[in-house]
Design a protein around this motif. Structure first.
Motif, PDB file in Angstrom:
ATOM      1  N   VAL A  60       0.855  -1.186   0.000  1.00 47.86           N
ATOM      2  CA  VAL A  60       0.000   0.000   0.000  1.00 47.86           C
ATOM      3  C   VAL A  60       0.892   1.238   0.000  1.00 47.86           C
ATOM      4  CG1 VAL A  60      -1.930   1.165   1.108  1.00 47.86           C
ATOM      5  CG2 VAL A  60      -1.689  -1.318   1.354  1.00 47.86           C
ATOM      6  N   GLY A  84      -2.942   4.014  -0.748  1.00 46.00           N
ATOM      7  CA  GLY A  84      -3.451   4.078   0.610  1.00 46.00           C
ATOM      8  C   GLY A  84      -4.218   5.354   0.897  1.00 46.00           C
ATOM      9  N   SER A  91      -5.288   3.019   5.042  1.00 42.25           N
ATOM     10  CA  SER A  91      -4.395   2.308   4.126  1.00 42.25           C
ATOM     11  C   SER A  91      -4.600   0.802   4.206  1.00 42.25           C
ATOM     12  CB  SER A  91      -2.941   2.669   4.434  1.00 42.25           C
ATOM     13  OG  SER A  91      -2.675   4.019   4.106  1.00 42.25           O
ATOM     14  N   GLY A  95      -5.858  -1.756   1.260  1.00 41.96           N
ATOM     15  CA  GLY A  95      -5.189  -3.004   0.927  1.00 41.96           C
ATOM     16  C   GLY A  95      -6.128  -4.191   0.972  1.00 41.96           C
TER      17      GLY A  95
END
Length: 243
Positions: A60, A84, A91, A95
């Protein structure tokens, strides 16, 4: 079991690398600081991705990241990347949402800091074995061994705090994809700034398992931490941590 068959049953990892590293004191984000011929994040990804239980990693990055080397694999493990958010929790959520379709909602997922390059394979093996046997999941952690003091407003010591049952949270942390997503979304909706994934799970009344890890799995935050990691590297590889 071959490494290939182990990876086929492995977990995906989210590596959080969207931070600016402002406390590090340089213009370069700390995850890209050169160490022994490669960026710091390269050591982190090598330690993580060389473990046979890791199937792939989602890195990320910040939206304006101009330093990512463009890697699409590390130690034979595929690397994907996504953008992110403003906070760590944002973030991690990004992900989780960007993981490939093969990662089911009830699959376990690792979350690891880009600035923790000294992860031991033995610790990751223990986390995967014990965490996947737990209904909630688990984190690597280290018992607090120092005497703890609570400071007053004037900088003096108010009292000594008992350290029994206190642990320092490390990463990776291991939780099911959907449970962690819901926990982070709930914290965000409640206006709570969680400092790690376990905290989000705790806010929903869950009790992640503590798995003791090596204290040398430290996070690089200052120049002193970087010098410590360089010293670790000078001693040679440890259990796949810096190979």
């Amino acid at each position: 079991m071959t490494q290939e068959s182990a990876r086929s049953g492995g977990v995906w990892a989210i590596v959080v690398a969207a931070g600016r590293g402002t406390r590090f004191g340089t213009g370069l984000p700390k995850q890209y600081t050169p160490v022994a011929g490669q960026p710091l994040i390269g050591h982190t990804l090598s330690a993580l991705c060389s473990h046979p239980g890791v199937r792939g990693a989602m890195v990320v990055l910040a939206a304006d990241d101009a330093h990512w080397p463009g890697w699409d694999a590390m130690a034979g493990t595929p690397l994907l990347r996504c953008t992110g958010g403003e906070s760590r929790a944002d973030s991690v959520l990004a992900g989780l949402q960007a993981l490939p379709d093969e990662v089911r909602v009830d699959d376990f997922v690792l979350v690891h800091d880009a600035a923790r390059p000294n992860l031991r394979h033995d610790d990751l093996t223990a986390l995967l074995e014990r965490g996947r046997a737990d209904p909630v999941g688990a984190i690597l952690a280290a018992p607090v061994r120092d005497t703890l003091k609570r400071a007053g407003d004037d900088g003096g010591i108010d009292r000594t705090e008992p350290r029994e049952r206190l642990w320092r949270a490390l990463t990776p942390q291991l939780f099911r994809r959907l449970q962690l997503t819901r926990a982070l979304e709930s914290a965000r909706e409640g206006g709570v700034a969680v400092t790690d994934e376990a905290m989000a799970m705790e806010l929903l009344g869950m009790r992640p398992l503590l798995v003791e890890g090596d204290e040398e799995n430290f996070k690089i935050t200052t120049a002193g931490d970087l010098a410590r990691f360089e010293f670790v590297l000078s001693r040679g590889p440890r259990d796949g941590a810096t190979s």
